[in-house]
Structures are given as C-alpha cells and as structure tokens.
Scaffold this active site. Sequence first.
Site, PDB file in Angstrom:
ATOM      1  N   HIS A 110       0.864  -1.185   0.000  1.00 51.23           N
ATOM      2  CA  HIS A 110       0.000   0.000   0.000  1.00 51.23           C
ATOM      3  C   HIS A 110       0.903   1.238   0.000  1.00 51.23           C
ATOM      4  O   HIS A 110       2.025   1.207   0.508  1.00 51.23           O
ATOM      5  CB  HIS A 110      -0.868  -0.039   1.265  1.00 51.23           C
ATOM      6  CG  HIS A 110      -1.949   0.983   1.334  1.00 51.23           C
ATOM      7  ND1 HIS A 110      -1.709   2.305   1.664  1.00 51.23           N
ATOM      8  CD2 HIS A 110      -3.289   0.882   1.148  1.00 51.23           C
ATOM      9  CE1 HIS A 110      -2.864   2.958   1.677  1.00 51.23           C
ATOM     10  NE2 HIS A 110      -3.835   2.123   1.363  1.00 51.23           N
ATOM     11  N   CYS A 167      -4.688   2.458  -3.801  1.00 57.94           N
ATOM     12  CA  CYS A 167      -3.439   2.881  -3.156  1.00 57.94           C
ATOM     13  C   CYS A 167      -2.325   1.851  -3.356  1.00 57.94           C
ATOM     14  O   CYS A 167      -1.463   1.673  -2.498  1.00 57.94           O
ATOM     15  CB  CYS A 167      -3.651   3.152  -1.661  1.00 57.94           C
ATOM     16  SG  CYS A 167      -4.601   4.635  -1.318  1.00 57.94           S
ATOM     17  N   ASP A 178       2.527  -4.367   7.969  1.00 55.43           N
ATOM     18  CA  ASP A 178       1.285  -3.619   7.770  1.00 55.43           C
ATOM     19  C   ASP A 178       0.145  -4.629   7.866  1.00 55.43           C
ATOM     20  O   ASP A 178      -0.110  -5.397   6.940  1.00 55.43           O
ATOM     21  CB  ASP A 178       1.320  -2.941   6.397  1.00 55.43           C
ATOM     22  CG  ASP A 178      -0.018  -2.325   5.993  1.00 55.43           C
ATOM     23  OD1 ASP A 178      -0.985  -2.401   6.778  1.00 55.43           O
ATOM     24  OD2 ASP A 178      -0.094  -1.779   4.878  1.00 55.43           O
ATOM     25  N   GLN A 206      -5.157  -5.040   6.668  1.00 56.48           N
ATOM     26  CA  GLN A 206      -6.141  -5.926   6.050  1.00 56.48           C
ATOM     27  C   GLN A 206      -6.233  -7.277   6.752  1.00 56.48           C
ATOM     28  O   GLN A 206      -7.060  -8.105   6.377  1.00 56.48           O
ATOM     29  CB  GLN A 206      -5.785  -6.160   4.576  1.00 56.48           C
ATOM     30  CG  GLN A 206      -6.012  -4.969   3.696  1.00 56.48           C
ATOM     31  CD  GLN A 206      -7.468  -4.559   3.605  1.00 56.48           C
ATOM     32  OE1 GLN A 206      -8.364  -5.372   3.750  1.00 56.48           O
ATOM     33  NE2 GLN A 206      -7.710  -3.279   3.375  1.00 56.48           N
ATOM     34  N   LYS A 243     -11.005  -0.789   9.810  1.00 53.84           N
ATOM     35  CA  LYS A 243     -11.064  -2.044   9.065  1.00 53.84           C
ATOM     36  C   LYS A 243     -11.368  -3.214   9.990  1.00 53.84           C
ATOM     37  O   LYS A 243     -11.410  -4.364   9.558  1.00 53.84           O
ATOM     38  CB  LYS A 243      -9.767  -2.269   8.309  1.00 53.84           C
ATOM     39  CG  LYS A 243      -9.482  -1.186   7.260  1.00 53.84           C
ATOM     40  CD  LYS A 243      -8.206  -1.468   6.505  1.00 53.84           C
ATOM     41  CE  LYS A 243      -7.769  -0.271   5.668  1.00 53.84           C
ATOM     42  NZ  LYS A 243      -8.659  -0.009   4.534  1.00 53.84           N
TER      43      LYS A 243
END
Length: 417
Positions: free
Chosen positions: A134, A375, A211, A214, A237
Amino acid sequence: MNAPDNAQKTQPALDVAHVRKQFPVLHQHVHDNKRLAYLDNAATTQKPEAVLNALDRYYRYDNSNVHRGVHALAARATQGYEQARARIARFANASEAGTVFTRGTTEAINLVAYSHLLPKLEPGDEILLTEMEHHANIVPWQLIAERAGARIVVAPVHEDGRLDLDAWRVRLNARTRMAAFVHVSNTLGTVNPVAEMVAEARKQGVSTLIDGAQAVAHIPLQFEDLGADFYTFSAHKLYGPTGFGVLLAKPELLAAMPPWQGGGDMIDTVSFEGTTYADGPARFEAGTPHIAGAIGLAAAIDWLDAQGLRAAKAHEDALLAQALEAIDDVPGLQLFGTAPGKAAIIAFNLEGAHASDVSSLLDMQGVAVRVGHHCTMPLHARFGLSGTARASFAIYNDADDVAQFASALRKARDMLR
C-alpha cells in the site's frame, strides 16, 4: 501475560443472519429501492450497534479529556481509555507498554520511519519492500531514504499474486536496515508468510514492520509470538471508528526512540531551558487523543471476539469460494490475485470496459465495490493496469450478497457490450 482473547476456542458456525441484524447501515435500499450489497470492506468495514452504542455512551455521558483531571467525567474517560489499551493489547497478544495509539496505520508507519529508522539510517543503507505494498508502506520510507541517501529495494510478486519469496530473500542482505511488508494485500488478497519473513530478517539483524491493516479482522494476531519489531493496524477495518489506529512495538525499541511529535501528554517536565519526555506509549501520543476511537475499537474487539474470529474467517472463505464460482462464466472477466489461501478479496476487470464504468453499473444495482488503484499504483503497474474494480467480503456478507454481485456483474457485462 494473560492468554489472548482471540485464542483458540470451540465455537459454533457463524449465524450470519444474527450478525447482519446488528448493522443498521445494511438495512437500507439504494437507487430505486435496490437492496444494498456492501462489498467494499477492504476500504472500510461497517460498525455494529455495540460499537455505535459505545461511542454514543462515551460522548453522551463521559466526554472529558483524559489524564490529570480529578472530576468524575475525567476519571471515567481516563479509565475507559486505558482499559481500551489493555483490551487491544490482549487482543493482539502484545504488552500494554508496547501498544501505541495513532490516527491509523499510515501514521503508525510514519512514526516508525521517522523515530526508529531515520536516526540510524546512513547513505547506502537499504529498505526492503514488496511490489504489493500500500502507498502508506511505500511513501514514508521513500521520504526518509531521500533524506539519508538510502535506497528502496523491492521484491517482486508472481503472476498469481504470490510474493516471490526467493527474490525477497536475495534482496535481504547486510545493507538492509528495515524490511517492511504487508500481511494481507488489500488488492490481491494474498496472505504473506509473515512469520517466516520475520524469522529470516531476524537472522540478519534486520528490523521488521508488518502492515496488518487488512489482516486483523480476519486472522488471529499473536504479536509477541510473531517476533516482529512493529505491527500496525487501523480500527476502521476492524469494525471500529475511523481516524484511530494502533502501533504494536517491542517496548525496548520504544524506549530507544525519540519523540516524533511534541505537545501535551507526551512530556515528563517542560521548561524553556529544556524538556524531558514520558516513557512508553505516552511519548508518542502528543495532544488530546482520539478517546472515543480507543473506546470504540475496544468495543469492536469485544464484539468480534463474541462472534468468533475463526468462525468469521471460515465464513468469509466460503463466501469467496461461492463468489468465484458464481462469476466464473462471466464473459471477458479478468481476475487479479489468485494465490492459494488468499483473503476474501476479488480484484477484477471486464475486458474492453473501464473499471469505473463497471463499478458504476454495479452501484446502480445496489452492489458497492471499490474502483481505482486501491493505493497500490506500483502493483497495478506491474500487471499493466491503471485500475481495477474490487469486491471484498466481511463477517456480515451472505449468500444473497454473492448472488446479487454475480447477477449485477452479468448485467453490467451485457450493458457494456
């Protein structure tokens, strides 16, 4: 440390009808009374009543600034805020001393880039990324690399969206100072072997940042067992509020990091001659925090734990399989990201049609999907694409959503011929 709340439990299969009742936003119709099929969950998830009620309760009865206040409202707000930190740490199997509150994944990555890595970065050093990152896990590293004379190194992905792990290992070397990588790709749905990657990096003394934006709503998180130096995620999220996120870090690393932003609440003492700083998370939480965000995320975690994270993932995996089967015979359908074990995300195009046109036609039939580069412009460039449409599933999606999506996609195909 206490056992994490998301530890293995025997849980019944998900009652999706019961789950859906708890999301007011889903019980509406759009565009001439079309049933809403919300499939834009990789961008942001909807909020259950438990979270809405927690936010309302805080603002209605407990609204006050945290820390130092001695009146009743300040005490209740402070208690709720710090109890939220404890709850979030348990959810992630992390220490409270290493749980920093931020505005989201993006701010958390910037914090690590500027406070942890930049002070020790030298010309010729390398920062290892992957093609599927991202923008939030690309641009901060580019900015500090430019300042320090360091360079960005990128590991490629295979045609099916899997990370080329052999190529990643080759690029991990004595010059690497940080390996930053996504847990789950927000475009392809690829689930990276993060534990293996962390172990490889640790062998060479390389710092790691994952990261997890998600991943956290779908995959149980065991931060301390994972061994990463940093892990980031966003509340919105995870069925929680927008504008709030978490940085998980090894406490000893936080202790060695200088403040990133200055202001109230991150200090020990202040004078015009000099300032000393607070320890632990407080050092990186300047100013009035997003108190409701912390309380809302804790409520979201409580709610998700009650549903069962593993049951939710099994449900989402089943929806993905149903959706892929339902759209398999759509003429001209192009799918991107077919790695084994992927998350419930479908990036697609219709041959000869612009992704925006496809998404608009789906919207008119009540199906909400995302369109654009998500993104991940470098990833789209790798596949020769300017953009894709993306359907992504969550705990409250059901078989009717899948059927509506498939039907709408066929109608869109017919209209675009």
